[in-house]
Design a protein around this motif. Structure first.
Motif, PDB file in Angstrom:
ATOM      1  N   ASN A  55       0.718  -1.132  -0.046  1.00  0.00           N
ATOM      2  CA  ASN A  55       0.104   0.105  -0.036  1.00  0.00           C
ATOM      3  C   ASN A  55       0.957   1.433  -0.117  1.00  0.00           C
ATOM      4  O   ASN A  55       0.417   2.102   0.837  1.00  0.00           O
ATOM      5  CB  ASN A  55      -1.107  -0.177   1.271  1.00  0.00           C
ATOM      6  CG  ASN A  55      -1.543  -1.080   1.084  1.00  0.00           C
ATOM      7  OD1 ASN A  55      -2.294  -1.624   0.305  1.00  0.00           O
ATOM      8  ND2 ASN A  55      -1.867  -1.918   2.364  1.00  0.00           N
ATOM      9  N   SER A 102       0.555   6.416  -6.703  1.00  0.00           N
ATOM     10  CA  SER A 102      -0.292   5.156  -6.895  1.00  0.00           C
ATOM     11  C   SER A 102       0.513   4.407  -7.848  1.00  0.00           C
ATOM     12  O   SER A 102       0.690   4.898  -9.274  1.00  0.00           O
ATOM     13  CB  SER A 102      -1.733   5.352  -7.186  1.00  0.00           C
ATOM     14  OG  SER A 102      -2.178   3.980  -7.576  1.00  0.00           O
ATOM     15  N   ASN A 104      -0.647   2.212  -9.696  1.00  0.00           N
ATOM     16  CA  ASN A 104      -1.775   1.812 -10.573  1.00  0.00           C
ATOM     17  C   ASN A 104      -1.691   2.878 -11.886  1.00  0.00           C
ATOM     18  O   ASN A 104      -2.056   2.734 -12.846  1.00  0.00           O
ATOM     19  CB  ASN A 104      -3.255   1.692 -10.063  1.00  0.00           C
ATOM     20  CG  ASN A 104      -3.308   0.657  -9.097  1.00  0.00           C
ATOM     21  OD1 ASN A 104      -2.938   0.557  -7.914  1.00  0.00           O
ATOM     22  ND2 ASN A 104      -3.510  -0.506  -9.588  1.00  0.00           N
ATOM     23  N   GLU A 109      -5.061   0.131 -13.707  1.00  0.00           N
ATOM     24  CA  GLU A 109      -5.916   0.140 -12.836  1.00  0.00           C
ATOM     25  C   GLU A 109      -6.145  -1.281 -12.274  1.00  0.00           C
ATOM     26  O   GLU A 109      -6.516  -1.503 -10.960  1.00  0.00           O
ATOM     27  CB  GLU A 109      -7.432   0.952 -12.990  1.00  0.00           C
ATOM     28  CG  GLU A 109      -7.220   2.360 -13.234  1.00  0.00           C
ATOM     29  CD  GLU A 109      -7.022   3.005 -11.679  1.00  0.00           C
ATOM     30  OE1 GLU A 109      -7.298   2.554 -10.579  1.00  0.00           O
ATOM     31  OE2 GLU A 109      -5.891   3.707 -11.823  1.00  0.00           O
ATOM     32  N   GLU A 110      -6.121  -2.102 -13.269  1.00  0.00           N
ATOM     33  CA  GLU A 110      -6.030  -3.575 -12.728  1.00  0.00           C
ATOM     34  C   GLU A 110      -5.101  -4.229 -11.954  1.00  0.00           C
ATOM     35  O   GLU A 110      -4.963  -5.262 -11.438  1.00  0.00           O
ATOM     36  CB  GLU A 110      -6.623  -4.358 -13.838  1.00  0.00           C
ATOM     37  CG  GLU A 110      -7.843  -4.039 -14.772  1.00  0.00           C
ATOM     38  CD  GLU A 110      -9.071  -4.135 -13.636  1.00  0.00           C
ATOM     39  OE1 GLU A 110      -9.218  -5.114 -12.854  1.00  0.00           O
ATOM     40  OE2 GLU A 110      -9.810  -3.071 -13.537  1.00  0.00           O
ATOM     41  N   TRP A 111      -3.947  -3.602 -12.233  1.00  0.00           N
ATOM     42  CA  TRP A 111      -2.603  -3.894 -11.447  1.00  0.00           C
ATOM     43  C   TRP A 111      -2.628  -3.940  -9.794  1.00  0.00           C
ATOM     44  O   TRP A 111      -3.219  -3.406  -9.237  1.00  0.00           O
ATOM     45  CB  TRP A 111      -1.435  -3.202 -11.875  1.00  0.00           C
ATOM     46  CG  TRP A 111       0.052  -3.677 -11.512  1.00  0.00           C
ATOM     47  CD1 TRP A 111       0.522  -4.522 -11.925  1.00  0.00           C
ATOM     48  CD2 TRP A 111       0.600  -3.133 -10.073  1.00  0.00           C
ATOM     49  NE1 TRP A 111       1.796  -4.717 -10.947  1.00  0.00           N
ATOM     50  CE2 TRP A 111       1.702  -4.011  -9.932  1.00  0.00           C
ATOM     51  CE3 TRP A 111       0.210  -2.448  -9.041  1.00  0.00           C
ATOM     52  CZ2 TRP A 111       2.658  -3.573  -8.971  1.00  0.00           C
ATOM     53  CZ3 TRP A 111       0.836  -2.146  -8.003  1.00  0.00           C
ATOM     54  CH2 TRP A 111       2.309  -2.779  -7.975  1.00  0.00           C
ATOM     55  N   LYS A 112      -2.259  -5.385  -9.344  1.00  0.00           N
ATOM     56  CA  LYS A 112      -2.293  -5.753  -8.034  1.00  0.00           C
ATOM     57  C   LYS A 112      -0.633  -5.695  -7.591  1.00  0.00           C
ATOM     58  O   LYS A 112       0.003  -6.584  -8.227  1.00  0.00           O
ATOM     59  CB  LYS A 112      -2.890  -6.892  -7.822  1.00  0.00           C
ATOM     60  CG  LYS A 112      -4.400  -6.877  -8.104  1.00  0.00           C
ATOM     61  CD  LYS A 112      -5.164  -6.039  -7.028  1.00  0.00           C
ATOM     62  CE  LYS A 112      -6.537  -6.160  -7.295  1.00  0.00           C
ATOM     63  NZ  LYS A 112      -7.310  -4.979  -7.216  1.00  0.00           N
ATOM     64  N   GLN A 113      -0.401  -5.188  -6.469  1.00  0.00           N
ATOM     65  CA  GLN A 113       1.105  -5.070  -6.063  1.00  0.00           C
ATOM     66  C   GLN A 113       1.271  -6.511  -5.373  1.00  0.00           C
ATOM     67  O   GLN A 113       0.705  -7.136  -4.695  1.00  0.00           O
ATOM     68  CB  GLN A 113       1.352  -4.176  -4.907  1.00  0.00           C
ATOM     69  CG  GLN A 113       2.716  -4.107  -4.400  1.00  0.00           C
ATOM     70  CD  GLN A 113       3.072  -3.076  -3.439  1.00  0.00           C
ATOM     71  OE1 GLN A 113       2.024  -1.957  -3.340  1.00  0.00           O
ATOM     72  NE2 GLN A 113       3.941  -3.170  -2.727  1.00  0.00           N
ATOM     73  N   GLU A 115       2.681  -9.594  -3.211  1.00  0.00           N
ATOM     74  CA  GLU A 115       2.975  -9.411  -1.767  1.00  0.00           C
ATOM     75  C   GLU A 115       4.498  -9.597  -1.395  1.00  0.00           C
ATOM     76  O   GLU A 115       5.248 -10.088  -2.079  1.00  0.00           O
ATOM     77  CB  GLU A 115       2.122 -10.677  -1.002  1.00  0.00           C
ATOM     78  CG  GLU A 115       0.662 -10.339  -1.120  1.00  0.00           C
ATOM     79  CD  GLU A 115       0.263 -11.587  -0.046  1.00  0.00           C
ATOM     80  OE1 GLU A 115       0.850 -12.187   0.387  1.00  0.00           O
ATOM     81  OE2 GLU A 115      -1.233 -11.541  -0.063  1.00  0.00           O
TER      82      GLU A 115
END
Length: 126
Positions: A55, A102, A104, A109-113, A115
């Motif tokens: 985040n 961000s 994104n 916008e669909e990208w997820k970081q 873990e």
């Protein structure tokens, strides 16, 4: 928070900080490429995703050029001129001057970081 510095000779410093000026990890591995021309040099650093905490919402970037009395400092988001104090030295830890960021915006916008095991497991070692 991360601190990264590298020069035309490949010297660099990469720190993971917990809060302001509290070094948590240092001397982390870093892949980088440096090329030098006649009048300038360019450096690219490749940071592994696990170096980023989850985040990430704020960002700033800094550069230091020259040495001794010819040294100059730059910031993507500097301390505003009207807030500078006479004799104030550069301080790259002024988190209140970081700006919203961000991934994104750069990656969609669909990208997820991904873990990070580093932050999930070792956060209790702080």
């Amino acid at each position: 928070m991360r601190n990264l510095n590298f020069d035309s000779h490949g010297q660099h410093l990469l720190l993971l900080l917990c809060g302001r000026r509290n070094v948590w990890k240092q001397e982390l591995d870093l892949s980088f490429k440096v090329s030098k021309g006649d009048t300038k040099w360019e450096g690219k650093a490749y940071l592994p995703w696990n170096y980023f905490p989850p985040n990430v919402t704020k960002f700033n970037s800094y550069a230091i050029h020259g040495s001794k009395d010819k040294r100059s400092y730059e910031a993507l988001y500097p301390v505003p001129q009207h807030e500078l104090q006479q004799g104030q030295k550069p301080d790259f830890h002024r988190l209140e001057y970081f700006k919203p960021f961000s991934f994104n915006t750069l990656l969609g916008e669909e990208w997820k970081q991904p873990e990070s095991d580093l932050w999930l497991i070792e956060k209790y070692d702080l």
